[in-house]
Each structure stands twice: as C-alpha cells, then as structure tokens.
Scaffold this motif. Structure first.
Motif, PDB file in Angstrom:
ATOM      1  N   VAL A  41       0.669  -4.239  11.944  1.00  0.00           N
ATOM      2  CA  VAL A  41       0.345  -4.972  10.721  1.00  0.00           C
ATOM      3  C   VAL A  41      -0.285  -3.935   9.802  1.00  0.00           C
ATOM      4  O   VAL A  41      -1.242  -3.260  10.184  1.00  0.00           O
ATOM      5  N   GLU A  42       0.273  -3.805   8.616  1.00  0.00           N
ATOM      6  CA  GLU A  42      -0.230  -2.823   7.658  1.00  0.00           C
ATOM      7  C   GLU A  42      -0.727  -3.553   6.418  1.00  0.00           C
ATOM      8  O   GLU A  42      -0.011  -4.381   5.857  1.00  0.00           O
ATOM      9  N   THR A  43      -1.945  -3.238   6.022  1.00  0.00           N
ATOM     10  CA  THR A  43      -2.542  -3.820   4.834  1.00  0.00           C
ATOM     11  C   THR A  43      -2.797  -2.692   3.836  1.00  0.00           C
ATOM     12  O   THR A  43      -3.511  -1.743   4.148  1.00  0.00           O
ATOM     13  N   LYS A  44      -2.178  -2.825   2.655  1.00  0.00           N
ATOM     14  CA  LYS A  44      -2.329  -1.807   1.613  1.00  0.00           C
ATOM     15  C   LYS A  44      -3.209  -2.377   0.502  1.00  0.00           C
ATOM     16  O   LYS A  44      -2.951  -3.466  -0.014  1.00  0.00           O
ATOM     17  N   ASP A  50      -4.154  -7.422  -7.513  1.00  0.00           N
ATOM     18  CA  ASP A  50      -5.300  -8.300  -7.273  1.00  0.00           C
ATOM     19  C   ASP A  50      -5.563  -8.531  -5.785  1.00  0.00           C
ATOM     20  O   ASP A  50      -6.701  -8.766  -5.387  1.00  0.00           O
ATOM     21  N   ARG A  51      -4.485  -8.521  -4.998  1.00  0.00           N
ATOM     22  CA  ARG A  51      -4.603  -8.786  -3.570  1.00  0.00           C
ATOM     23  C   ARG A  51      -3.951  -7.673  -2.769  1.00  0.00           C
ATOM     24  O   ARG A  51      -3.027  -7.013  -3.244  1.00  0.00           O
ATOM     25  N   PRO A  52      -4.394  -7.498  -1.534  1.00  0.00           N
ATOM     26  CA  PRO A  52      -3.732  -6.500  -0.686  1.00  0.00           C
ATOM     27  C   PRO A  52      -2.296  -6.917  -0.357  1.00  0.00           C
ATOM     28  O   PRO A  52      -1.972  -8.102  -0.351  1.00  0.00           O
ATOM     29  N   VAL A  53      -1.478  -5.935  -0.086  1.00  0.00           N
ATOM     30  CA  VAL A  53      -0.102  -6.174   0.336  1.00  0.00           C
ATOM     31  C   VAL A  53      -0.073  -6.031   1.857  1.00  0.00           C
ATOM     32  O   VAL A  53      -0.460  -4.993   2.396  1.00  0.00           O
ATOM     33  N   VAL A  54       0.368  -7.088   2.536  1.00  0.00           N
ATOM     34  CA  VAL A  54       0.392  -7.093   3.998  1.00  0.00           C
ATOM     35  C   VAL A  54       1.847  -7.101   4.462  1.00  0.00           C
ATOM     36  O   VAL A  54       2.652  -7.903   3.988  1.00  0.00           O
ATOM     37  N   SER A  55       2.143  -6.204   5.381  1.00  0.00           N
ATOM     38  CA  SER A  55       3.470  -6.165   5.983  1.00  0.00           C
ATOM     39  C   SER A  55       3.319  -6.053   7.495  1.00  0.00           C
ATOM     40  O   SER A  55       2.270  -5.645   7.994  1.00  0.00           O
ATOM     41  N   SER A  56       4.372  -6.416   8.205  1.00  0.00           N
ATOM     42  CA  SER A  56       4.322  -6.317   9.663  1.00  0.00           C
ATOM     43  C   SER A  56       5.713  -6.052  10.203  1.00  0.00           C
ATOM     44  O   SER A  56       6.714  -6.271   9.531  1.00  0.00           O
ATOM     45  N   GLY A  57       5.728  -5.565  11.442  1.00  0.00           N
ATOM     46  CA  GLY A  57       7.001  -5.278  12.070  1.00  0.00           C
ATOM     47  C   GLY A  57       6.808  -4.564  13.387  1.00  0.00           C
ATOM     48  O   GLY A  57       5.799  -4.765  14.064  1.00  0.00           O
ATOM     49  N   GLU A  58       7.767  -3.705  13.717  1.00  0.00           N
ATOM     50  CA  GLU A  58       7.740  -2.975  14.981  1.00  0.00           C
ATOM     51  C   GLU A  58       7.963  -1.495  14.736  1.00  0.00           C
ATOM     52  O   GLU A  58       8.633  -1.107  13.781  1.00  0.00           O
ATOM     53  N   MET A  59       7.394  -0.698  15.621  1.00  0.00           N
ATOM     54  CA  MET A  59       7.551   0.743  15.562  1.00  0.00           C
ATOM     55  C   MET A  59       8.003   1.224  16.932  1.00  0.00           C
ATOM     56  O   MET A  59       7.670   0.614  17.948  1.00  0.00           O
ATOM     57  N   SER A 167      -5.396   2.048  15.464  1.00  0.00           N
ATOM     58  CA  SER A 167      -5.297   1.876  14.014  1.00  0.00           C
ATOM     59  C   SER A 167      -5.234   3.238  13.330  1.00  0.00           C
ATOM     60  O   SER A 167      -5.720   4.239  13.859  1.00  0.00           O
ATOM     61  N   ILE A 168      -4.610   3.224  12.162  1.00  0.00           N
ATOM     62  CA  ILE A 168      -4.543   4.411  11.314  1.00  0.00           C
ATOM     63  C   ILE A 168      -4.881   3.949   9.909  1.00  0.00           C
ATOM     64  O   ILE A 168      -4.271   3.000   9.391  1.00  0.00           O
ATOM     65  N   GLU A 169      -5.865   4.611   9.303  1.00  0.00           N
ATOM     66  CA  GLU A 169      -6.255   4.291   7.932  1.00  0.00           C
ATOM     67  C   GLU A 169      -6.054   5.532   7.076  1.00  0.00           C
ATOM     68  O   GLU A 169      -6.490   6.620   7.423  1.00  0.00           O
ATOM     69  N   TYR A 170      -5.369   5.344   5.953  1.00  0.00           N
ATOM     70  CA  TYR A 170      -5.137   6.417   4.996  1.00  0.00           C
ATOM     71  C   TYR A 170      -5.892   6.096   3.725  1.00  0.00           C
ATOM     72  O   TYR A 170      -5.672   5.044   3.124  1.00  0.00           O
ATOM     73  N   LEU A 171      -6.778   6.984   3.318  1.00  0.00           N
ATOM     74  CA  LEU A 171      -7.459   6.852   2.044  1.00  0.00           C
ATOM     75  C   LEU A 171      -6.861   7.900   1.125  1.00  0.00           C
ATOM     76  O   LEU A 171      -6.991   9.098   1.366  1.00  0.00           O
ATOM     77  N   ALA A 173      -6.203  10.015  -2.431  1.00  0.00           N
ATOM     78  CA  ALA A 173      -7.099  10.658  -3.391  1.00  0.00           C
ATOM     79  C   ALA A 173      -7.370   9.754  -4.591  1.00  0.00           C
ATOM     80  O   ALA A 173      -8.450   9.825  -5.193  1.00  0.00           O
ATOM     81  N   ASP A 174      -6.436   8.860  -4.933  1.00  0.00           N
ATOM     82  CA  ASP A 174      -6.622   7.962  -6.075  1.00  0.00           C
ATOM     83  C   ASP A 174      -7.434   6.716  -5.727  1.00  0.00           C
ATOM     84  O   ASP A 174      -7.666   5.853  -6.580  1.00  0.00           O
ATOM     85  N   GLY A 175      -7.877   6.591  -4.470  1.00  0.00           N
ATOM     86  CA  GLY A 175      -8.695   5.456  -4.055  1.00  0.00           C
ATOM     87  C   GLY A 175      -7.919   4.350  -3.368  1.00  0.00           C
ATOM     88  O   GLY A 175      -8.515   3.490  -2.719  1.00  0.00           O
ATOM     89  N   ASP A 176      -6.604   4.329  -3.504  1.00  0.00           N
ATOM     90  CA  ASP A 176      -5.809   3.340  -2.776  1.00  0.00           C
ATOM     91  C   ASP A 176      -5.886   3.673  -1.286  1.00  0.00           C
ATOM     92  O   ASP A 176      -6.094   4.826  -0.911  1.00  0.00           O
ATOM     93  N   ARG A 177      -5.733   2.644  -0.461  1.00  0.00           N
ATOM     94  CA  ARG A 177      -5.773   2.907   0.973  1.00  0.00           C
ATOM     95  C   ARG A 177      -4.863   1.937   1.706  1.00  0.00           C
ATOM     96  O   ARG A 177      -4.494   0.881   1.190  1.00  0.00           O
ATOM     97  N   ALA A 178      -4.517   2.336   2.925  1.00  0.00           N
ATOM     98  CA  ALA A 178      -3.697   1.501   3.800  1.00  0.00           C
ATOM     99  C   ALA A 178      -4.308   1.538   5.189  1.00  0.00           C
ATOM    100  O   ALA A 178      -4.776   2.584   5.643  1.00  0.00           O
TER     101      ALA A 178
END
Length: 188
Positions: A41-44, A50-59, A167-171, A173-178
């Motif tokens: 489950v990935e939350t961007k 206005d709201r986070p973008v949530v996606s899900s699937g398999e890897m 979990s993996i979190e990416y921050l 440089a522009d402040g967006d994160r996933a």
C-alpha cells in the motif's frame, strides 16, 4: 549475593551480544533473501493535492535486479525494473527508460535494489547510511551524498524486522513524500 553477582555477570556478558548487531549484519540478513512476493500500500503526499493518493497492489523481486510492481488500485499500472531498464505500462501506453542514461534516477533505483539485496557497497555509492534499532525492529536512513541526488531526494527511510523490509518512505527535496508499507506473501 551469589545470585546478584551471577545476574550482573550475565547482563554484562549479554551487552556485547546486543551491541554486536550492526549495519554489516543487517546487510547480511537482507542478502540472504533471494526474492519473493509481497502486497503493498503506497500513500503519496503531494503538496498540490488536498488529500493523499493511495494505491495498492503486488510486488515481486528476484535477485539481483528484477523488480516488478503491479498497482491494482486505483488504476492498473505495471513498473518493471529489469537490470537498468525501467518499463512502465498504463493501459495501452508503454514507456521504457534506460536508467544508465539517467544517473540520478539510477541512484534512486539502486537504493531500493541495494536494500533488497543487502548490497551495502551499492547503497554507500550514493548515500550515507544510518542504522537505528535492533534486529527485530530496525530503521535504516539513507541520506544522499551527491548534490545531484539531494536535489531530488532528501531522505529515504527503510524499516524492517530481521531480513524483511516492512516500509519504505521517500522524502523528496520539494517536500512531497511517499510511504509504502509492504506485507510479504512468499520468500524465495
């Protein structure tokens, strides 16, 4: 008094064992995993939305360098990383990128691949590594060591338990994160 001394001696002897777990051992643990399948489950969090973008699937991952991420919701999409080629499929659109010609993107991809394979050398090529926690609950922070990479990624934080990345979190440089949470389905 003997019990007290024996307990003190045992606790003193246990300290080196607890302190011995380090980055080298984490990399050894991760390197033992040959691949596997997982749900994600990935939350961007994107500043323009206005709201986070949530996606899900398999890897699925097969060492040393094949990673497939299939997003099932909200829209089907497949990302396939095979060696240094990234292929993205969305519906009828297909895009293929040679990452060797994109060094900053390759450094980002190598952070994932390096963590999945326990390749410390690949990680340290572009990042300073900071490990916290214990073998059963660890956090590895990657800070870019090259300015070109730091212009894109501020920090990558990977958490896990033993040889499993959770979990993996990416921050950026522009402040967006996933934030991607990972639930293993199978291991090879």
């Amino acid at each position: 008094m003997k019990r007290l001394l024996a307990g003190l001696l045992l606790s003193v002897l246990a300290i080196p064992v607890l302190a011995a777990w380090d980055l080298a051992q984490l990399m050894d643990d991760l390197a033992r995993t040959r691949g596997g399948k997982a749900r994600f489950v990935e939350t961007k969090y994107i500043a323009l939305l206005d709201r986070p973008v949530v996606s899900s699937g398999e890897m699925s991952f097969t060492t040393p360098d094949r990673l497939e991420k299939r997003t099932l919701t909200p829209r089907p999409e497949t990302l396939l990383l095979d060696r240094d080629r990234l292929t993205i499929e969305r519906g009828r659109q297909k895009l293929s990128i040679d990452l060797a010609s994109q060094p900053e993107a390759l450094a980002f991809v190598d952070s994932i691949r390096g963590a999945l394979t326990g390749n410390r050398q690949a990680l340290e090529k572009n990042y300073a590594l900071h490990l916290a926690g214990s073998r059963d609950n660890w956090k590895l922070t990657l800070l870019p060591s090259e300015q070109a990479i730091a212009a894109i990624v501020q920090r990558i934080t990977i958490t896990g338990q033993r040889n499993r990345i959770r979990s993996i979190e990416y921050l950026q440089a522009d402040g967006d994160r996933a934030v991607m949470t990972i639930e293993p389905l199978t291991e090879q």
